[in-house]
Design a protein around this motif. Structure first.
Motif, PDB file in Angstrom:
ATOM      1  N   VAL A   4       0.844  -1.184   0.000  1.00  0.00           N
ATOM      2  CA  VAL A   4       0.000   0.000   0.000  1.00  0.00           C
ATOM      3  C   VAL A   4       0.877   1.231   0.000  1.00  0.00           C
ATOM      4  O   VAL A   4       1.617   1.458   0.945  1.00  0.00           O
ATOM      5  CB  VAL A   4      -0.917   0.023   1.227  1.00  0.00           C
ATOM      6  CG1 VAL A   4      -1.857   1.199   1.161  1.00  0.00           C
ATOM      7  CG2 VAL A   4      -1.709  -1.270   1.321  1.00  0.00           C
ATOM      8  N   GLN A  74      -7.531  -7.355   3.272  1.00  0.00           N
ATOM      9  CA  GLN A  74      -8.026  -5.985   3.177  1.00  0.00           C
ATOM     10  C   GLN A  74      -8.254  -5.391   4.561  1.00  0.00           C
ATOM     11  O   GLN A  74      -7.988  -4.210   4.795  1.00  0.00           O
ATOM     12  CB  GLN A  74      -9.328  -5.935   2.374  1.00  0.00           C
ATOM     13  CG  GLN A  74      -9.232  -6.476   0.953  1.00  0.00           C
ATOM     14  CD  GLN A  74      -8.204  -5.774   0.104  1.00  0.00           C
ATOM     15  OE1 GLN A  74      -7.064  -6.233  -0.041  1.00  0.00           O
ATOM     16  NE2 GLN A  74      -8.575  -4.649  -0.449  1.00  0.00           N
ATOM     17  N   ALA A  77      -4.808  -4.471   5.959  1.00  0.00           N
ATOM     18  CA  ALA A  77      -4.277  -3.288   5.287  1.00  0.00           C
ATOM     19  C   ALA A  77      -4.968  -2.016   5.773  1.00  0.00           C
ATOM     20  O   ALA A  77      -4.330  -0.980   5.983  1.00  0.00           O
ATOM     21  CB  ALA A  77      -4.434  -3.427   3.776  1.00  0.00           C
ATOM     22  N   ALA A  78      -6.282  -2.106   5.963  1.00  0.00           N
ATOM     23  CA  ALA A  78      -7.029  -0.938   6.435  1.00  0.00           C
ATOM     24  C   ALA A  78      -6.579  -0.526   7.837  1.00  0.00           C
ATOM     25  O   ALA A  78      -6.403   0.665   8.118  1.00  0.00           O
ATOM     26  CB  ALA A  78      -8.526  -1.238   6.422  1.00  0.00           C
ATOM     27  N   PHE A 107      -8.119  -1.529  -5.751  1.00  0.00           N
ATOM     28  CA  PHE A 107      -7.332  -2.221  -4.724  1.00  0.00           C
ATOM     29  C   PHE A 107      -7.912  -3.605  -4.448  1.00  0.00           C
ATOM     30  O   PHE A 107      -7.202  -4.617  -4.438  1.00  0.00           O
ATOM     31  CB  PHE A 107      -7.313  -1.358  -3.463  1.00  0.00           C
ATOM     32  CG  PHE A 107      -6.447  -1.884  -2.351  1.00  0.00           C
ATOM     33  CD1 PHE A 107      -5.298  -2.605  -2.614  1.00  0.00           C
ATOM     34  CD2 PHE A 107      -6.780  -1.641  -1.026  1.00  0.00           C
ATOM     35  CE1 PHE A 107      -4.492  -3.083  -1.589  1.00  0.00           C
ATOM     36  CE2 PHE A 107      -5.985  -2.113   0.008  1.00  0.00           C
ATOM     37  CZ  PHE A 107      -4.837  -2.843  -0.281  1.00  0.00           C
ATOM     38  N   ALA A 207      -8.150   2.157   1.441  1.00  0.00           N
ATOM     39  CA  ALA A 207      -8.032   0.846   2.071  1.00  0.00           C
ATOM     40  C   ALA A 207      -9.214   0.579   2.992  1.00  0.00           C
ATOM     41  O   ALA A 207      -9.716  -0.552   3.070  1.00  0.00           O
ATOM     42  CB  ALA A 207      -6.721   0.760   2.848  1.00  0.00           C
ATOM     43  N   SER A 210     -12.283  -0.203   0.865  1.00  0.00           N
ATOM     44  CA  SER A 210     -12.143  -1.543   0.316  1.00  0.00           C
ATOM     45  C   SER A 210     -12.445  -2.600   1.369  1.00  0.00           C
ATOM     46  O   SER A 210     -13.119  -3.604   1.096  1.00  0.00           O
ATOM     47  CB  SER A 210     -10.716  -1.743  -0.222  1.00  0.00           C
ATOM     48  OG  SER A 210     -10.567  -3.009  -0.807  1.00  0.00           O
ATOM     49  N   SER A 243       1.187  -6.951   3.561  1.00  0.00           N
ATOM     50  CA  SER A 243       0.754  -5.543   3.606  1.00  0.00           C
ATOM     51  C   SER A 243       1.559  -4.737   4.616  1.00  0.00           C
ATOM     52  O   SER A 243       2.268  -3.800   4.260  1.00  0.00           O
ATOM     53  CB  SER A 243      -0.746  -5.458   3.939  1.00  0.00           C
ATOM     54  OG  SER A 243      -1.523  -5.983   2.902  1.00  0.00           O
TER      55      SER A 243
END
Length: 309
Positions: A4, A74, A77-78, A107, A207, A210, A243
């Motif tokens: 990212v 995801q 990553a967020a 993404f 992110a 997503s 990530s």
């Protein structure tokens, strides 16, 4: 597979020779070879972490499927980007939300298509096909004869990888190419987001959106096929290794290694993916496949190493 990135600020002109969706390069301090050596070590760690995370995530495919593993990735990553970017979502304007929403869709699609391709054609081939995305961005912006030659070499490698065989999985190949298109779009959208939103706020917002889009996927998976603790652990490990670790490693690397060196090392990721797939997952590749992967890697390396006039 990309980490990212922190979008480049408006004054930063992206280098056409660095096909990486990594954090924006910062000036390398003149502190001798020790820091550069540390940066090189971080690059090795980042690449191995990224590909090892994908390999570990594939162990959860039989239970969670690629979609479930991507959903967990995801979420991870967020969480990482929210902690770093701390976006002020309420202050975003409609002009800022537009590219952020597109970036979120790209993404998610990028990771989903890549992980599904890994499930069908293996880690090494999937990552090599995905790498054609940033390589195309880099070569398309160049105007040198050597870059035209590099494009032909990369195209030859891609055609060789996708050559018809009795066991060829064309859907898997197509998903790898879709991941390449998404990675190229990801790079371009990040430039737009970087111009409109300061710092890492845009990437963090994308992110987060997503991850929210993948929440229903997680709920359905839990209700229909309750995952085991081991499978969830594999998926979380994939998120952390693919990530969080590469993101932090790249932040450190670009403070100690020139941007060209960073881009050159990024091109080795298909080789690392093939090696991790071979020794970690038992995914053997033939000599022709290894030659095709080498062609794609050499095309990027040649484009970076040949000096501009």
């Amino acid at each position: 597979m990309p980490t990212v990135p922190i979008p480049a600020p408006p004054s930063t002109a992206p280098s056409s020779t660095v096909p990486a969706a990594g954090p924006v390069a910062l000036p390398v301090p003149e502190s001798g070879s020790r820091r550069r050596l540390a940066g090189a070590g971080a690059m090795v760690g980042s690449g191995l972490s990224n590909q090892t995370g994908a390999a570990i995530g594939s162990l959860a495919f039989p239970v969670l499927g690629p979609t479930g593993v991507v959903a967990v990735r995801q979420y991870v990553a967020a969480l990482v980007l929210l902690a770093v970017g701390r976006p002020r979502l309420r202050s975003f304007t409609r002009r800022q939300w537009g590219p952020v929403l597109l970036l979120a869709l790209v993404f998610g699609t990028m990771n989903l298509s890549l992980y599904t391709a890994i499930d069908r054609i293996g880690l090494g081939l999937a990552v090599t096909l995905e790498f054609l995305g940033p390589l195309t961005i880099a070569l398309a912006a160049a105007r040198r004869r050597v870059d035209a030659c590099c494009a032909l070499i990369a195209a030859a490698g891609a055609v060789t990888l996708m050559r018809p065989q009795p066991t060829t999985d064309y859907l898997g190949m197509g998903l790898g190419l879709l991941a390449a298109v998404c990675w190229a779009s990801y790079i371009l959208l990040n430039r737009t987001v970087g111009r409109r939103i300061p710092g890492a706020q845009g990437a963090a917002a994308a992110a987060t959106v997503s991850a929210v889009l993948f929440l229903p996927v997680g709920v359905v998976l839990v209700l229909r096929h309750p995952p085991t603790v081991q499978c969830v652990g594999y998926a979380v490990a994939a998120g952390v290794l693919s990530s969080a670790v590469p993101y932090l490693a790249d932040l450190f690397t670009l403070r100690h290694v020139p941007a060209a060196a960073f881009g050159l090392f990024m091109s080795v990721n298909p080789v690392l993916a093939a090696l991790v797939g071979r020794f970690g997952l038992g995914q053997d590749l033939g000599l022709v496949d290894w030659s095709a992967i080498a062609a794609v890697v050499c095309a990027n390396a040649l484009s970076i190493l040949v000096p501009r006039r």
